[in-house]
Design a protein around this motif. Structure first.
Motif, PDB file in Angstrom:
ATOM      1  N   PHE A 132       0.828  -1.208   0.000  1.00 35.22           N
ATOM      2  CA  PHE A 132       0.000   0.000   0.000  1.00 35.22           C
ATOM      3  C   PHE A 132       0.862   1.258   0.000  1.00 35.22           C
ATOM      4  O   PHE A 132       0.516   2.260  -0.638  1.00 35.22           O
ATOM      5  N   TYR A 133       1.977   1.217   0.730  1.00 35.15           N
ATOM      6  CA  TYR A 133       2.859   2.380   0.760  1.00 35.15           C
ATOM      7  C   TYR A 133       3.425   2.670  -0.631  1.00 35.15           C
ATOM      8  O   TYR A 133       3.461   3.828  -1.082  1.00 35.15           O
ATOM      9  N   VAL A 134       3.863   1.619  -1.308  1.00 35.79           N
ATOM     10  CA  VAL A 134       4.500   1.798  -2.612  1.00 35.79           C
ATOM     11  C   VAL A 134       3.499   2.304  -3.646  1.00 35.79           C
ATOM     12  O   VAL A 134       3.698   3.345  -4.281  1.00 35.79           O
ATOM     13  N   PHE A 135       2.394   1.564  -3.806  1.00 36.63           N
ATOM     14  CA  PHE A 135       1.426   1.951  -4.833  1.00 36.63           C
ATOM     15  C   PHE A 135       0.652   3.207  -4.449  1.00 36.63           C
ATOM     16  O   PHE A 135       0.259   3.987  -5.310  1.00 36.63           O
ATOM     17  N   GLY A 136       0.430   3.402  -3.138  1.00 36.90           N
ATOM     18  CA  GLY A 136      -0.197   4.646  -2.699  1.00 36.90           C
ATOM     19  C   GLY A 136       0.700   5.844  -2.934  1.00 36.90           C
ATOM     20  O   GLY A 136       0.237   6.915  -3.331  1.00 36.90           O
ATOM     21  N   GLY A 137       2.012   5.671  -2.698  1.00 31.16           N
ATOM     22  CA  GLY A 137       2.954   6.756  -2.971  1.00 31.16           C
ATOM     23  C   GLY A 137       3.008   7.115  -4.444  1.00 31.16           C
ATOM     24  O   GLY A 137       3.061   8.296  -4.814  1.00 31.16           O
ATOM     25  N   ILE A 138       2.983   6.089  -5.300  1.00 25.50           N
ATOM     26  CA  ILE A 138       2.949   6.338  -6.740  1.00 25.50           C
ATOM     27  C   ILE A 138       1.689   7.112  -7.114  1.00 25.50           C
ATOM     28  O   ILE A 138       1.720   8.045  -7.929  1.00 25.50           O
ATOM     29  N   GLY A 139       0.572   6.748  -6.488  1.00 28.89           N
ATOM     30  CA  GLY A 139      -0.673   7.470  -6.750  1.00 28.89           C
ATOM     31  C   GLY A 139      -0.588   8.928  -6.340  1.00 28.89           C
ATOM     32  O   GLY A 139      -1.120   9.811  -7.034  1.00 28.89           O
ATOM     33  N   CYS A 140       0.074   9.219  -5.227  1.00 31.99           N
ATOM     34  CA  CYS A 140       0.239  10.615  -4.792  1.00 31.99           C
ATOM     35  C   CYS A 140       1.058  11.416  -5.802  1.00 31.99           C
ATOM     36  O   CYS A 140       0.764  12.591  -6.070  1.00 31.99           O
ATOM     37  N   VAL A 141       2.083  10.785  -6.372  1.00 31.79           N
ATOM     38  CA  VAL A 141       2.910  11.472  -7.371  1.00 31.79           C
ATOM     39  C   VAL A 141       2.079  11.843  -8.595  1.00 31.79           C
ATOM     40  O   VAL A 141       2.121  12.984  -9.089  1.00 31.79           O
ATOM     41  N   PHE A 142       1.296  10.885  -9.090  1.00 36.09           N
ATOM     42  CA  PHE A 142       0.468  11.164 -10.259  1.00 36.09           C
ATOM     43  C   PHE A 142      -0.630  12.170  -9.936  1.00 36.09           C
ATOM     44  O   PHE A 142      -1.040  12.951 -10.803  1.00 36.09           O
ATOM     45  N   CYS A 143      -1.109  12.166  -8.693  1.00 35.04           N
ATOM     46  CA  CYS A 143      -2.102  13.147  -8.275  1.00 35.04           C
ATOM     47  C   CYS A 143      -1.531  14.562  -8.342  1.00 35.04           C
ATOM     48  O   CYS A 143      -2.189  15.496  -8.808  1.00 35.04           O
ATOM     49  N   LEU A 144      -0.292  14.710  -7.880  1.00 35.20           N
ATOM     50  CA  LEU A 144       0.358  16.021  -7.960  1.00 35.20           C
ATOM     51  C   LEU A 144       0.539  16.460  -9.405  1.00 35.20           C
ATOM     52  O   LEU A 144       0.331  17.640  -9.749  1.00 35.20           O
ATOM     53  N   LEU A 145       0.943  15.519 -10.269  1.00 38.94           N
ATOM     54  CA  LEU A 145       1.077  15.850 -11.688  1.00 38.94           C
ATOM     55  C   LEU A 145      -0.248  16.308 -12.267  1.00 38.94           C
ATOM     56  O   LEU A 145      -0.298  17.239 -13.085  1.00 38.94           O
ATOM     57  N   TRP A 146      -1.322  15.666 -11.854  1.00 43.57           N
ATOM     58  CA  TRP A 146      -2.648  16.046 -12.336  1.00 43.57           C
ATOM     59  C   TRP A 146      -2.978  17.492 -11.938  1.00 43.57           C
ATOM     60  O   TRP A 146      -3.413  18.291 -12.766  1.00 43.57           O
ATOM     61  N   PHE A 147      -2.758  17.816 -10.667  1.00 43.32           N
ATOM     62  CA  PHE A 147      -3.095  19.159 -10.198  1.00 43.32           C
ATOM     63  C   PHE A 147      -2.252  20.237 -10.883  1.00 43.32           C
ATOM     64  O   PHE A 147      -2.738  21.344 -11.128  1.00 43.32           O
ATOM     65  N   VAL A 148      -1.014  19.921 -11.201  1.00 37.24           N
ATOM     66  CA  VAL A 148      -0.107  20.918 -11.763  1.00 37.24           C
ATOM     67  C   VAL A 148      -0.272  21.058 -13.274  1.00 37.24           C
ATOM     68  O   VAL A 148      -0.242  22.177 -13.805  1.00 37.24           O
ATOM     69  N   LEU A 149      -0.490  19.958 -13.974  1.00 40.77           N
ATOM     70  CA  LEU A 149      -0.401  19.967 -15.434  1.00 40.77           C
ATOM     71  C   LEU A 149      -1.734  19.882 -16.162  1.00 40.77           C
ATOM     72  O   LEU A 149      -1.786  20.183 -17.360  1.00 40.77           O
ATOM     73  N   VAL A 150      -2.803  19.472 -15.489  1.00 36.24           N
ATOM     74  CA  VAL A 150      -4.082  19.285 -16.168  1.00 36.24           C
ATOM     75  C   VAL A 150      -4.978  20.492 -15.958  1.00 36.24           C
ATOM     76  O   VAL A 150      -5.169  20.944 -14.824  1.00 36.24           O
ATOM     77  N   TYR A 151      -5.510  21.025 -17.070  1.00 37.47           N
ATOM     78  CA  TYR A 151      -6.417  22.167 -17.039  1.00 37.47           C
ATOM     79  C   TYR A 151      -7.697  21.817 -17.783  1.00 37.47           C
ATOM     80  O   TYR A 151      -7.716  20.908 -18.614  1.00 37.47           O
ATOM     81  N   ASP A 152      -8.751  22.553 -17.485  1.00 40.04           N
ATOM     82  CA  ASP A 152     -10.062  22.226 -18.031  1.00 40.04           C
ATOM     83  C   ASP A 152     -10.116  22.300 -19.545  1.00 40.04           C
ATOM     84  O   ASP A 152     -10.792  21.504 -20.190  1.00 40.04           O
ATOM     85  N   ASP A 153      -9.422  23.265 -20.120  1.00 33.68           N
ATOM     86  CA  ASP A 153      -9.493  23.464 -21.568  1.00 33.68           C
ATOM     87  C   ASP A 153      -8.203  24.101 -22.055  1.00 33.68           C
ATOM     88  O   ASP A 153      -7.391  24.594 -21.257  1.00 33.68           O
ATOM     89  N   PRO A 154      -7.975  24.106 -23.369  1.00 34.06           N
ATOM     90  CA  PRO A 154      -6.738  24.688 -23.911  1.00 34.06           C
ATOM     91  C   PRO A 154      -6.596  26.173 -23.622  1.00 34.06           C
ATOM     92  O   PRO A 154      -5.468  26.676 -23.491  1.00 34.06           O
ATOM     93  N   VAL A 155      -7.702  26.891 -23.517  1.00 34.14           N
ATOM     94  CA  VAL A 155      -7.630  28.336 -23.299  1.00 34.14           C
ATOM     95  C   VAL A 155      -6.992  28.666 -21.960  1.00 34.14           C
ATOM     96  O   VAL A 155      -6.219  29.619 -21.836  1.00 34.14           O
ATOM     97  N   SER A 156      -7.282  27.869 -20.947  1.00 32.37           N
ATOM     98  CA  SER A 156      -6.773  28.153 -19.602  1.00 32.37           C
ATOM     99  C   SER A 156      -5.408  27.543 -19.335  1.00 32.37           C
ATOM    100  O   SER A 156      -4.824  27.788 -18.274  1.00 32.37           O
ATOM    101  N   HIS A 157      -4.879  26.743 -20.271  1.00 37.06           N
ATOM    102  CA  HIS A 157      -3.580  26.103 -20.051  1.00 37.06           C
ATOM    103  C   HIS A 157      -2.455  27.117 -20.287  1.00 37.06           C
ATOM    104  O   HIS A 157      -2.394  27.748 -21.347  1.00 37.06           O
ATOM    105  N   PRO A 158      -1.543  27.293 -19.317  1.00 37.38           N
ATOM    106  CA  PRO A 158      -0.535  28.355 -19.449  1.00 37.38           C
ATOM    107  C   PRO A 158       0.617  28.038 -20.377  1.00 37.38           C
ATOM    108  O   PRO A 158       1.335  28.952 -20.806  1.00 37.38           O
ATOM    109  N   TRP A 159       0.855  26.734 -20.709  1.00 39.70           N
ATOM    110  CA  TRP A 159       2.060  26.372 -21.445  1.00 39.70           C
ATOM    111  C   TRP A 159       1.780  25.831 -22.841  1.00 39.70           C
ATOM    112  O   TRP A 159       2.711  25.466 -23.557  1.00 39.70           O
TER     113      TRP A 159
END
Length: 420
Positions: free
Chosen positions: A156-183
């Motif tokens: 659980f620690y290993v796979f849960g930790g991996i899930g936390c990493v991908f969760c952070l990537l989601w919050f940082v890199l995923v936006y609702d639409d192309p207009v709001s994406h900064p990069w």
């Protein structure tokens, strides 16, 4: 759906680097392909799906060790079996319940309403959804080893930790639409917005529940999803039990052999998405492409399972048939599982979520029906169970072939509000 003019073939450039006219608007010449924001988004969703499935399956891999902690070593050996057949088994070692893995995946389709150009949706969705079989491959391959080497809590620690990493990537890199994406680049932003101009609107409309419930194309997706999940449940749970009872070899104890079909299924799902988009460039109708993918993901896969009892004298042949069936089943990713984006892009998240939940009816029925058949007739029970699966799978497929559509439904169009 937005239509695309014939693409020129000058200079050997890819079709996405040419001028393309969509709904009378010219899309920029230099449009990024694989190294683009939209494909990066598909890859992030891919890994989020992988994390979701691994965390779901790892619960069942470690269940025996958690319940019976007095004998860790022997129970950890059993935990590599992947699903709780032994710990929650009924008569003839058949499971009483199956995990409803992937029940929360409908929301991701809301992204492709504003990020997926119509002629790229098959591949983008397939890249994202292929994280599910890859997650099953990862959990089955590594879950048992991790539990044995470090103890079941560390799984659980290993796979849960991996899930936390991908969760952070989601919050940082995923936006609702192309207009709001900064990069995102201006060319890609204009390309996506232009291709979706006639499908996506910023205005809000109430969900036309009654119109959806009267929609045969929607019900064809739900019914075919149920029949396909019946096949998947048989493949994931009962074929290992079949091999154990016929050959006295529990292939679930061999992590590599158990996980290998899911790796092939991941590759097939991605290739199926590219094949679907390729057929669209060859002037195939969208509904034709969806039905071809659905037929290929249902009929051959279920036929191979039905053939298994007739080759029970050859272990290698049986394993080959089951592996091919598992691999082919993922072609449906480019069929029924993204069809909601075609018929109602504005409401695709809701429709996909409902059809996914509806499909888990099979998770309740399969263990009870199959367990009953095996307990009543041990000799011919497997043939009866596999033939029933084939009949249900074929019935759902026929219903989808007759009533499935890919045109945007009237109740899903902005210009025609449905008053109920």
């Amino acid at each position: 759906m937005a239509t695309m003019t014939e693409l020129s073939s000058t200079g050997g450039e890819s079709k996405y680097s040419q001028d393309v006219k969509v709904d009378e608007k010219l899309i920029p010449r230099k449009v990024p392909g694989l190294c683009s924001t939209r494909y990066g988004l598909a890859l992030i969703v891919h890994f989020c799906n992988l994390s979701l499935i691994t965390q779901s399956i790892i619960m069942y891999i470690t269940m025996v060790a958690m319940v019976n902690s007095t004998d860790h070593q022997s129970q950890l050996n059993s935990s590599t079996e992947g699903l709780p057949v032994d710990s929650f088994g009924g008569p003839n070692n058949t499971p009483k319940s199956l995990p409803a893995v992937g029940s929360g995946l409908g929301g991701q389709f809301a992204l492709w309403e504003k990020w997926g150009p119509p002629h790229e949706r098959s591949r983008l969705c397939s890249i994202a959804l292929s994280g599910m079989p890859l997650g099953a491959f990862t959990a089955l391959l590594m879950g048992g080893f991790c539990s044995q080497a470090l103890g079941w809590p560390f799984a659980f620690y290993v796979f849960g930790g991996i899930g936390c990493v991908f969760c952070l990537l989601w919050f940082v890199l995923v936006y609702d639409d192309p207009v709001s994406h900064p990069w995102i680049s201006n060319s890609e932003k204009e390309y996506i917005i232009s291709s979706l101009d006639q499908q996506v609107s910023s205005s809000k409309q109430s969900l036309p529940i009654k119109a959806i419930l009267r929609s045969l194309p929607f019900w064809s997706i739900c019914i075919c999803s149920v029949s396909h999940h019946w096949l998947l449940n048989i493949l994931i749970v009962y074929t290992p039990t079949y091999i154990s009872s016929v050959y006295n070899v529990n292939i679930r104890d061999n992590g590599i052999l158990s996980a290998f079909p899911f790796l092939g299924a991941c590759v097939t799902g991605i290739l199926g998405g590219y094949l679907a988009d390729f057929l669209l460039t060859k002037n195939f109708r969208l509904i034709t492409v969806r039905k071809i993918a659905t037929v290929l993901g249902n009929l051959p896969a279920s036929a191979f399972v039905v053939a298994v009892p007739y080759f029970n004298s050859n272990y290698i042949t049986t394993i080959t048939l089951l592996t091919i069936s598992c691999i082919l089943s993922q072609l449906c990713q480019a069929g029924i599982y993204i069809n909601a984006l075609d018929i109602a892009p504005r409401h695709s998240s809701f429709l996909t979520g409902v059809s996914r939940q509806f499909s888990h009816i099979s998770s309740v029925l399969v263990p009870n029906v199959t367990g009953f058949l095996l307990s009543q007739d041990p000799e011919f029970g497997w043939k009866n169970a596999f033939f029933l699966m084939f009949a249900i799978n074929l019935s759902g497929l026929i219903f989808y072939i007759i009533f499935g559509e890919a045109d945007i439904q009237d109740w899903a169009k902005e210009s025609k509000l449905t008053r109920l």
